[in-house]
Design an enzyme around this catalytic site. Structure first.
Site, PDB file in Angstrom:
ATOM      1  N   HIS A 135       0.834  -1.218   0.000  1.00  0.00           N
ATOM      2  CA  HIS A 135       0.000   0.000   0.000  1.00  0.00           C
ATOM      3  C   HIS A 135       0.868   1.268   0.000  1.00  0.00           C
ATOM      4  O   HIS A 135       2.074   1.226   0.260  1.00  0.00           O
ATOM      5  CB  HIS A 135      -0.904   0.011   1.231  1.00  0.00           C
ATOM      6  N   GLU A 153      -2.650  -7.534   7.075  1.00  0.00           N
ATOM      7  CA  GLU A 153      -1.266  -7.564   7.532  1.00  0.00           C
ATOM      8  C   GLU A 153      -1.080  -8.539   8.691  1.00  0.00           C
ATOM      9  O   GLU A 153      -2.030  -8.877   9.418  1.00  0.00           O
ATOM     10  CB  GLU A 153      -0.828  -6.156   7.950  1.00  0.00           C
TER      11      GLU A 153
END
Length: 202
Positions: free
Chosen positions: A9, A82
């Site tokens: 990201h 994550e």
């Protein structure tokens, strides 16, 4: 063969302080939004067939412009979230050294096998993410799939696909830059082919 384009990201508000961002939903900075735009420009020309994203907003906001630019579906997958850093989430390395120095030392020596207190082992994270990716590869055998996720999870996945020990992910892949592309082609039997590593977004 399916081509997987791994993308971390864009830059977040915790980058400047180098804080570990696991499950905390940290927002993109203005620069991170620009990086998402650069990824969208790439996607418009590269034409991915599918975009997969972690459910965390920093990944979704990076993935959404790319999917829109390519005119392809965006699928949010919980398995791409994550790694859970447990007690380390939101802390800097110095703060960890003050709070749990022994656990930090164990993590630095073998980060997959010895997560932070209350954190997730690397092999557990790889298993949940591979379940998602293996399913997509089986369903789309000739597709280009953009996977927008997170630095630690993606480095663990790279080690797994390439047949490298998971505990070596920090040494072999010291950093994946925000919105940079890493391309692998999974093999039917044996390690994947690494075609590109950490290519800048723009």
């Amino acid at each position: 063969m399916t081509e997987l384009v791994f993308v971390r990201h864009g830059e977040t508000e915790w980058h400047a302080e180098n804080r570990y961002a696991g499950r905390t939903d940290v927002a993109l900075t203005a620069r991170g939004v620009e990086q998402a735009g650069a990824l969208a420009t790439w996607a418009a020309g590269a034409g991915p067939d599918l975009v997969l994203s972690s459910p965390l907003s920093r990944a979704r906001r990076t993935a959404e412009p790319a999917a829109a630019a390519a005119g392809c579906p965006l699928v949010v997958e919980a398995g791409l979230v994550e790694v859970d850093f447990g007690a380390g989430d939101g802390l800097t390395r110095d703060e960890m050294a003050d709070r749990f120095p022994d656990a930090l030392a164990a993590f630095l020596a073998a980060p997959s096998s010895h997560p932070f207190p209350g954190g997730e082992r690397g092999d557990v994270a790889v298993t949940r993410a591979r379940r998602v990716l293996d399913g997509v590869v089986a369903q789309r055998p000739d597709a280009r799939v953009l996977v927008v996720a997170h630095q630690t999870l993606l480095r663990l996945l790279l080690c797994d696909y390439l047949g490298l020990p998971l505990d070596h992910y920090r040494a072999v892949f010291p950093r994946l830059d925000p919105a940079a592309r890493t391309v692998i082609v999974p093999a039917v039997d044996g390690p994947a082919a690494l075609r590109a590593l950490n290519v800048p977004a723009g």
